[in-house]
Scaffold this motif. Structure first.
Motif, PDB file in Angstrom:
ATOM      1  N   VAL A 150      40.678  46.459  40.311  1.00 25.23           N
ATOM      2  CA  VAL A 150      40.067  47.131  41.459  1.00 25.23           C
ATOM      3  C   VAL A 150      39.562  48.514  41.033  1.00 25.23           C
ATOM      4  CG1 VAL A 150      40.516  48.101  43.739  1.00 25.23           C
ATOM      5  CG2 VAL A 150      41.552  45.928  43.086  1.00 25.23           C
ATOM      6  N   ARG A 151      38.415  48.828  41.550  1.00 27.76           N
ATOM      7  CA  ARG A 151      37.880  50.180  41.322  1.00 27.76           C
ATOM      8  C   ARG A 151      37.464  50.751  42.670  1.00 27.76           C
ATOM      9  NH1 ARG A 151      33.286  52.963  38.477  1.00 27.76           N
ATOM     10  NH2 ARG A 151      31.864  51.313  39.118  1.00 27.76           N
ATOM     11  N   VAL A 160      35.915  44.895  43.365  1.00 29.58           N
ATOM     12  CA  VAL A 160      37.050  44.052  42.959  1.00 29.58           C
ATOM     13  C   VAL A 160      36.550  43.028  41.939  1.00 29.58           C
ATOM     14  CG1 VAL A 160      38.815  42.450  43.725  1.00 29.58           C
ATOM     15  CG2 VAL A 160      38.130  44.337  45.207  1.00 29.58           C
ATOM     16  N   ASP A 161      37.159  43.073  40.796  1.00 30.25           N
ATOM     17  CA  ASP A 161      36.802  42.147  39.726  1.00 30.25           C
ATOM     18  C   ASP A 161      37.851  41.044  39.715  1.00 30.25           C
ATOM     19  OD1 ASP A 161      35.659  41.033  37.610  1.00 30.25           O
ATOM     20  OD2 ASP A 161      36.190  42.589  36.150  1.00 30.25           O
ATOM     21  N   ASP A 207      37.424  37.642  36.087  1.00 26.57           N
ATOM     22  CA  ASP A 207      36.165  37.459  35.363  1.00 26.57           C
ATOM     23  C   ASP A 207      35.254  36.402  35.997  1.00 26.57           C
ATOM     24  OD1 ASP A 207      37.016  39.354  33.638  1.00 26.57           O
ATOM     25  OD2 ASP A 207      37.903  37.880  32.222  1.00 26.57           O
ATOM     26  N   LEU A 208      35.609  36.026  37.215  1.00 29.49           N
ATOM     27  CA  LEU A 208      34.775  35.028  37.891  1.00 29.49           C
ATOM     28  C   LEU A 208      33.668  35.707  38.686  1.00 29.49           C
ATOM     29  CD1 LEU A 208      37.557  32.657  39.233  1.00 29.49           C
ATOM     30  CD2 LEU A 208      36.007  32.233  37.327  1.00 29.49           C
ATOM     31  N   ALA A 209      34.081  36.724  39.324  1.00 28.70           N
ATOM     32  CA  ALA A 209      33.101  37.413  40.164  1.00 28.70           C
ATOM     33  C   ALA A 209      33.550  38.844  40.384  1.00 28.70           C
ATOM     34  CB  ALA A 209      32.976  36.708  41.509  1.00 28.70           C
ATOM     35  N   THR A 210      32.601  39.622  40.648  1.00 27.36           N
ATOM     36  CA  THR A 210      32.893  41.002  41.029  1.00 27.36           C
ATOM     37  C   THR A 210      32.362  41.204  42.431  1.00 27.36           C
ATOM     38  OG1 THR A 210      32.732  41.755  38.765  1.00 27.36           O
ATOM     39  CG2 THR A 210      32.502  43.424  40.487  1.00 27.36           C
TER      40      THR A 210
END
Lengths: 387, 1064
Positions: B519-520, B546-547, B550-553
């Motif tokens: 999370v950023r 939210v990453d 590695d599937l989606a951001t």
């Protein structure tokens, strides 16, 4: 026989603020390019020396592009090398900060056969029988007659004596401070030829005197009011006491043409002018045109001027439209099959033209009609092109 | 326009009500007398009636508790929400608020300004309050059409735009109709024209003057060309001013040159005249002296000749006197003989008695003769003594005169020496004055040099300081001061825009499987949360990223897209416009940049001041140019002046110089003149004294000779008499003569007494004898005088001859001739020249030289100035600049005319277009007619509307029928269709208050479908007591659910007013 090439008023770095930016660059570059032509003319005529009588730069501290460019032309010039003498003029006087100053990098880049007249007592023996005397301008203005300050001929001296200074031979009031040159200075100082610079047109100001005092003119003209500009003088000196022969040779790339078109035919005729691409054309449109004619007129001007995609026929074009008038009203120039709202617009503008008391309102409405006419034409052209 | 929320309190029978409207068709239903029309009225009042109007009186709550209050929220365009709140009554109030999100409202207007603003927003053809409006609810065509109440269902058919107080309603409808009725070619041309017009003008028709606009570019070009032209013009004016000054100086110098030459000529002429006069005077003196010498010799000759003549005359006189003496003596002898004869006669007459008398008389006569002779000798001797004495006296007098002349000559010599000394003194003082003046000039020049040195030192210091300051200034790169407010505004806008995003958000991540989550938040560093197994709330201010494995951001940003785009745009502007300045200035924020600007400003001001100081110093130094040369000249002159003083020190002459007063030149000239006069006078006096001495000597010598002769004569005379006895002898002789005469008288008286008859003869004889004696005496005296005169003259003659013999007449004449020739050879001066005139001419020449030197200095300075300003070079550049300015101005005029024409064309196109659409009836009628035909199964052919949307009627069987001729139901249906058409074209809300109560089921069904269809494009609010006419049962509000139900994908909302309205 001694042969000399005499030139002056190169005005390298001169700006042409009344021209568009691209044209300014063309004109500025041409001033630099013509120097190689001058050196070629000197070689072809097998002259013994090239005298450059002042105003070689337009400013005493020109941009590096100009002095570096000039030094490069000299350096790149193939042998044989004849002496070239550069005299500071009133536009580029010899001052401690100037490009002529001995400490300036320009001086270091000049080859040895190029001499800068940086002393008031400059003399140079061109041949054992011919001596050059020159003196630089040291300020932008002065009332000193530099020609009269050259040393006088000593009794018994039978050598050819050539003087080279910059200044004005005008005898009018107001020119006394532009380094005035007495018309009989050549005779007074015992010279055989006096090479001067300042006026941009070729002119021998002492045709009736035994010693020619000659303005060679600017090798590239700087304005439209410089007849006989774009030349250098080739001087042949035979012996002391015999009047030298002075010929002028054209060297300019650009020819400056002031054209007044009073009818569409005049304008159409301009298109067939020879070498139009080497002309700086100032086109004064002094006529009244209909909307349709104006459309053609604009097309011709585009043709002369060029576009982003095509070169213009004229090298450089300035258009003066201050006396171009549109015939007022639409005069049935629009096609009949226009939508009613456009026809109504035309009718409204025609009504303004007809009813306006103020001439400016008539002109404005006519110009609006012109805009509309061109829009419609373009749409028609576009739809015609598509079909 | 769409209504969002209506809140009503204490409004007629409604105690309170709050309704949230849906975006499409809103069916607000409830039983009769619930207050449906009251709510419709509340909408009309809050939009149209000022809170102070008595038009609200009917809506005072029946309970009378509070003043009526209506609060309506509506939206006029995307993201533009308004909220109007009015409390009617005397103590009421109005408030208009605005919002971009429908949540946060800002106050916009209050009180009376609320209604003015509302009418501006609505554009329903209702003027501002107070502009001819009545006390009730203001009416217009659109207010009747859009908000008509149940009681005025068909009012729209009787209304038209022609009755509207303002044209805003008509303009709005015309604009809406235009948009759907334009020709494609026209649209293309209009768009192009609009684009061209918009290149130059703002929406409000003002010229665009922002950076990059055509007018700005043209104006910049003109301004740039004009600035350059004015800069060059100033240079040319300066140059021409300097050239003019130089020409004046050249002319002045020529004039002064002539004046100097004239002064030099005048001085030379004056000095020549003075020299000629002096030479002539000297020659004249010499000539006079020679002439005097000749005259003196000639006078001597004349004197000698006169003396010789006189000696001759005196000798003749002596001879005549001697003759006279002899004659007198002969006459005396004869008289004596006659007397003797008389005596004889007497004796003859009386011999005896007279014999003794005769003897006595003869004795007495003899004694008398002797006495007479003694008297004559003594008298002659006495006369010789007197003559000698007079000669001696005269000789002494001459000697005294000679001594006096000698003394006078000595005095004159002394006076001449004193005058020469004074002249010498004057010369010395003159040189001293010149030396002192030269010293003064040298001191002044030295002071000037010192001043120049000091000024150059100051200049060097200031130049160093300027260079250092310039370096400091060059190191500070800041934008123009005027740009800072714009940057601050940009920063404020950016902060404000960012603030609009800073609304906070909570994002819930619900994992469907075990996923790795990172999370950023709010642009911070990413936080790895590891494997997420359960829902996670992530809270942030503006942004969450939210990453997921590695599937989606997933990135969620707070705020609306426009707000985000606004932030991005502002950030881009910040990066483009502000950041480079901050980086260039090396600062982090605008305050620091402001400080840098202030520092740059201070440095600029300081640089300007230093430039001013440098200019001032340069001018001062230029003014002192030539001071060193002047010092050399003045010092050399002072040295020359001191050398001219010789060994005399200037200091020793201080008192004398001070005594000369303020104008030593004049004083010295006066003194010199006086001394010259004194010397001249002394020389004249000496000459006169010498002449007098010479004459006195000559006379003394002559007198000495005469004296010597007189002394000899005297001594000769005195030799016959004892020394000193001459006078006594004379006296004795005279006494003897008197005694004899007395005796003779006595004798005579005796004779007389005795001889009376002989008395006459004897008397005659005696008288004759006396007369003869007297004649002898007179002759003898004359002889004595003649002898004396002759002796004197002979003595003088001898002296004259001696003097004459010493003189050389030929030499004197030769000198005279030579002097005459010399005198005649000298040119005569044209006029008399005084020393003052020579001095004045000399002063004039010196002044002319000084003036010339001053002009030369001024010329030098002016030439220096001219060399800096440019002359013909500046004129050349000015010519180019003028051409460029002309071009730029021509271009600006062309651009202006061109865009004026574009604007005019656009205006005319729009006017033409508006005119085409101004017959609103023609534009609108087909749409109404189409639907009306569909509704009535083509029973009615068309609807006819006027240009101002007045309803003329419907065409039935080829005949136009007035709306009044239609049935109430048909009229209601036509009215509703008309209003729906307007609402659709205007894309605005219409309120229908039980409009279709007279319609049958089939038409009602037709309307229901039409309303649902149109609900997707604009908002329709229907108040009805028959919800079944509009809604399916499923779309109704249920008793246990919320107070409204949405259906048809949210475009239909059923609202149960029974639950929304509380009655009082």
């Amino acid at each position: 026989m001694l042969k000399l090439l005499h030139t002056a008023d190169w005005h390298l770095g001169k700006r042409f603020p009344s021209f568009p930016e691209e044209a300014q660059k063309k004109l500025s570059r041409a001033r630099m390019n013509v120097i190689a032509t001058i050196l070629d003319v000197a070689r072809r005529n097998m002259v013994h020396a090239v005298l450059c009588a002042g105003d070689l730069f337009d400013d005493p501290t020109p941009g590096a592009d100009f002095w570096e460019g000039l030094a490069k032309i000299f350096r790149d010039h193939p042998p044989p090398h004849i002496p070239v003498f550069l005299v500071p003029g009133n536009h580029d006087p010899l001052t401690p900060e100037s490009v002529w100053s001995p400490g300036h990098p320009f001086r270091a880049r000049l080859p040895a056969w190029v001499h800068v007249v940086d002393r008031d007592d400059f003399t140079f023996e061109i041949t054992p029988d011919a001596v050059l005397y020159a003196r630089p301008c040291r300020s932008k203005a002065g009332e000193c007659d530099l020609a009269m300050s050259l040393p006088a001929r000593a009794p018994g001296d039978i050598k050819l004596r050539i003087g080279c200074v910059h200044g004005s031979t005008f005898d009018l009031k107001g020119y006394q401070t532009n380094f005035p040159i007495s018309r009989d200075a050549g005779v007074e100082r015992g010279l055989d030829y006096l090479a001067i610079g300042d006026m941009h047109s070729f002119r021998d100001v002492t045709a009736s005197l035994p010693v020619p005092t000659v303005y060679p003119g600017a090798p590239e003209p700087t304005s439209f009011d410089e007849p006989d500009a774009g030349r250098v003088a080739v001087v042949a000196l035979f012996r002391h006491g015999s009047r030298p022969r002075v010929d002028s040779e054209p060297v300019a790339f650009w020819r400056w043409l002031d054209v007044r078109c009073r009818s569409m035919n005049d304008l159409r005729a301009l298109l067939i002018t020879k070498d139009l691409e080497r002309h700086v054309v100032r086109l004064h449109l002094e006529m009244t045109v209909t909307l349709a004619e104006e459309s053609e007129l604009e097309r011709i001007i585009r043709d002369l001027e060029g576009t982003d995609a095509t070169h213009g026929r004229a090298g450089i074009l300035l258009v003066d439209r201050t006396r171009l008038r549109l015939q007022v009203g639409s005069a049935d120039a629009f096609p009949d099959d226009l939508p009613p709202v456009i026809r109504d617009t035309v009718a409204r503008l025609d009504r303004i033209v007809a009813e306006a008391v103020d001439e400016a309102d008539k002109v404005k409405a006519t110009r609006a009609l012109s805009h509309l006419y061109k829009l419609v034409q373009r749409q028609n052209d576009a739809s015609g092109g598509a079909s | 326009m769409k209504l969002h929320r209506l809140r009503v309190q204490s409004f007629a029978a409604v105690r309170d009500a709050e309704i949230a409207f849906g975006p499409g068709l809103n069916i607000l239903y409830g039983p009769n007398d619930l207050g449906k029309s009251t709510l419709a009225e509340a909408i009309r009042l809050v939009l149209l009636l000022p809170h102070t109007s008595t038009g609200s009186d009917p809506y005072i709550p029946w309970s009378g508790a509070n003043d009526p209050l209506v609060d309506l929220t509506f939206e006029t365009e995307e993201q533009r929400f308004w909220r109007v709140r009015k409390q009617f009554g005397k103590s009421g109030s109005s408030l208009l608020q605005e919002s971009r999100n429908g949540q946060d409202f800002d106050d916009v207007e209050r009180a009376r300004r609320v209604d003015a603003r509302l009418r501006e927003i609505l554009r329903w053809g209702i003027p501002e309050p107070g502009a001819g409006s009545g006390k009730g609810i203001p009416e217009s065509f659109l207010s009747a059409a859009l908000l008509s109440t149940q009681a005025h269902v068909s009012d729209v058919l009787a209304a038209s735009l022609a009755d509207d107080p303002t044209t805003t309603g008509k303009d709005r409808i015309a604009a809406a109709l235009q948009a759907v009725a334009q020709d494609p070619l026209f649209i293309t041309l209009l768009r192009e024209t609009q684009e061209r017009r918009d290149e130059a003008y703002t929406d409000r028709g003002a010229k665009k003057t922002a950076k990059g606009s055509v007018f700005k570019l043209a104006a910049d070009r003109v301004n740039e060309a004009r600035d350059e032209k004015e800069r060059l013009q100033k240079i040319v004016e300066d140059s021409e001013g300097v050239e003019r000054r130089l020409r004046e100086l050249i002319e002045e110098r020529r004039h002064l040159d002539q004046e100097q030459a004239a002064a030099a000529d005048r001085l030379a002429a004056t000095e020549q005249l003075a020299r000629q006069a002096a030479d002539r005077a000297a020659a004249a003196d010499r000539l006079r002296a020679a002439q005097d010498a000749v005259l003196r010799v000639q006078t001597m000759d004349q004197d000698v000749a006169a003396a010789e003549e006189k000696v001759k005359d005196l000798a003749a006189a002596r001879s005549r006197a001697e003759g006279s003496v002899k004659d007198a003596q002969l006459a005396e002898t004869a008289a004596g003989a006659a007397l003797t004869a008389a005596d004889e006669t007497v004796r003859a007459a009386g011999l005896d008695s007279d014999m003794a008398d005769t003897v006595a008389r003869q004795a007495l006569e003899l004694r008398k003769i002797a006495a007479d002779q003694a008297i004559g000798a003594a008298t002659a001797a006495q006369e010789l003594i007197d003559t000698a004495s007079r000669a001696d006296t005269e000789h002494r007098q001459r000697e005294v005169e000679m001594k006096r002349a000698r003394e006078q000559r000595a005095q004159a010599a002394e006076a001449e020496a004193a005058a020469s000394e004074e002249l010498h003194r004057c010369d010395l003082l003159q040189r001293a004055v010149e030396a002192r003046a030269a010293d003064k000039l040298a001191a002044t020049a030295r002071a000037q040099v010192d001043k120049e040195t000091a000024l150059r030192r100051d200049r060097s210091n200031i130049a160093d300081e300027r260079e250092a300051t310039a370096e400091r200034r060059a190191a500070i790169i800041v934008p123009p001061a005027g740009s800072l407010p714009a940057l601050r505004k940009l920063a404020t806008d950016l902060a404000s825009a960012r603030g609009a995003l800073d609304v906070g958000l909570v994002m819930t991540v619900i994992p469907a499987a075990l996923v790795k989550v990172r999370v950023r938040k709010d642009g911070e560093a990413p936080e790895d949360l590891g494997i997420l197994a359960k829902p996670l709330d992530v809270e942030a201010d503006t942004e969450v990223e939210v990453d997921i494995a590695d599937l989606a951001t997933v990135r969620v940003r707070a705020g609306r897209r426009e707000a985000q785009e606004r932030v991005q745009a502002l950030e881009a502007r910040w990066t483009a416009d502000a950041l480079p300045h901050l980086q260039a200035a090396g600062v982090d924020d605008l305050d620091a940049l402001d400080a840098k600007l202030a520092e740059a400003r201070d440095l600029d001001a300081h640089l300007k001041k230093l430039d001013g100081d440098l200019d001032s110093l340069d001018r001062q130094i230029a003014g002192l140019e030539g001071a060193a040369e002047a010092l050399r000249e003045t010092a050399a002159r002072a040295e020359a002046c001191h050398l001219a003083l010789g060994e005399t020190k200037l200091e020793t002459l201080t008192a004398d110089l001070d005594a000369l007063g303020p104008d030593p030149g004049t004083t010295l000239r006066t003194r010199r003149h006086k001394a010259t006069q004194a010397a001249e006078t002394a020389r004249t006096t000496a000459n006169q004294a010498a002449t007098a001495e010479t004459l006195a000597e000559e006379r003394a010598r002559t007198l000495r000779t005469a004296l010597d002769a007189a002394a000899l004569a005297r001594d000769a005379a005195l030799g016959k008499l004892p020394s000193g006895a001459a006078r006594e002898a004379l006296q004795a002789a005279q006494e003897e003569q008197k005694k004899i005469q007395a005796e003779l008288a006595s004798l005579q008286s005796l004779i007389d007494a005795r001889k009376k008859q002989l008395e006459a003869a004897l008397s005659d004889a005696r008288e004759a004898s006396d007369k003869a004696r007297s004649g002898v005496k007179t002759a003898q005296e004359a002889l004595t005088q003649a002898i004396r005169n002759l002796a004197s003259e002979e003595g003088r003659l001898a002296e004259l001859r001696k003097v004459r013999a010493a003189a050389d007449l030929a030499a004197a004449e030769a000198i005279f001739r030579e002097a005459t020739q010399h005198h005649d050879a000298l040119p005569a001066p044209e006029r008399l020249v005084l020393p003052d005139e020579v001095a004045a001419a000399r002063d004039a020449l010196a002044q002319a030289k000084r003036d010339l030197a001053n002009v030369d200095r001024d010329m030098h300075i002016t030439q220096g100035m001219l060399q800096q300003v440019g002359g013909a070079v500046a004129r050349d550049h000015l010519r180019d600049a003028l051409e460029a300015l002309e071009q730029a101005e021509s271009y600006e005029r062309e651009i202006e005319a061109d865009y004026e024409a574009w604007r005019l064309l656009l205006d005319q196109m729009k006017e033409a277009d508006a005119a085409q659409a101004s017959n609103l009836g023609q534009a609108l009628a087909p749409a109404i007619a189409d639907r009306f035909q569909a509704l009535t199964q083509q029973r009615y052919q068309s609807v006819h509307l006027t240009a101002h949307l007045g309803t003329e009627g419907v065409l039935v069987a080829g005949k136009l029928r007035s709306p009044d001729a239609l049935s109430v139901g048909t009229r209601e249906q036509l009215s509703t269709l008309y209003r729906l058409c307007l609402g659709e074209y205007l894309q605005t809300t219409i309120v229908l208050d039980d409009q279709l109560v007279q319609s049958d089921d089939s038409r009602m069904e037709w309307f229901r479908n039409l309303l649902i269809e149109k609900a997707r494009t604009f908002q329709i609010i229907v108040f009805t007591c028959r919800p079944n006419d509009y809604l399916d049962a499923a779309a109704m509000v249920t008793a246990d659910g919320p107070g409204y139900v949405d259906s048809e994908e949210g475009f239909v909302r059923a609202i149960d007013l029974g639950r929304a309205v509380g009655r009082g």
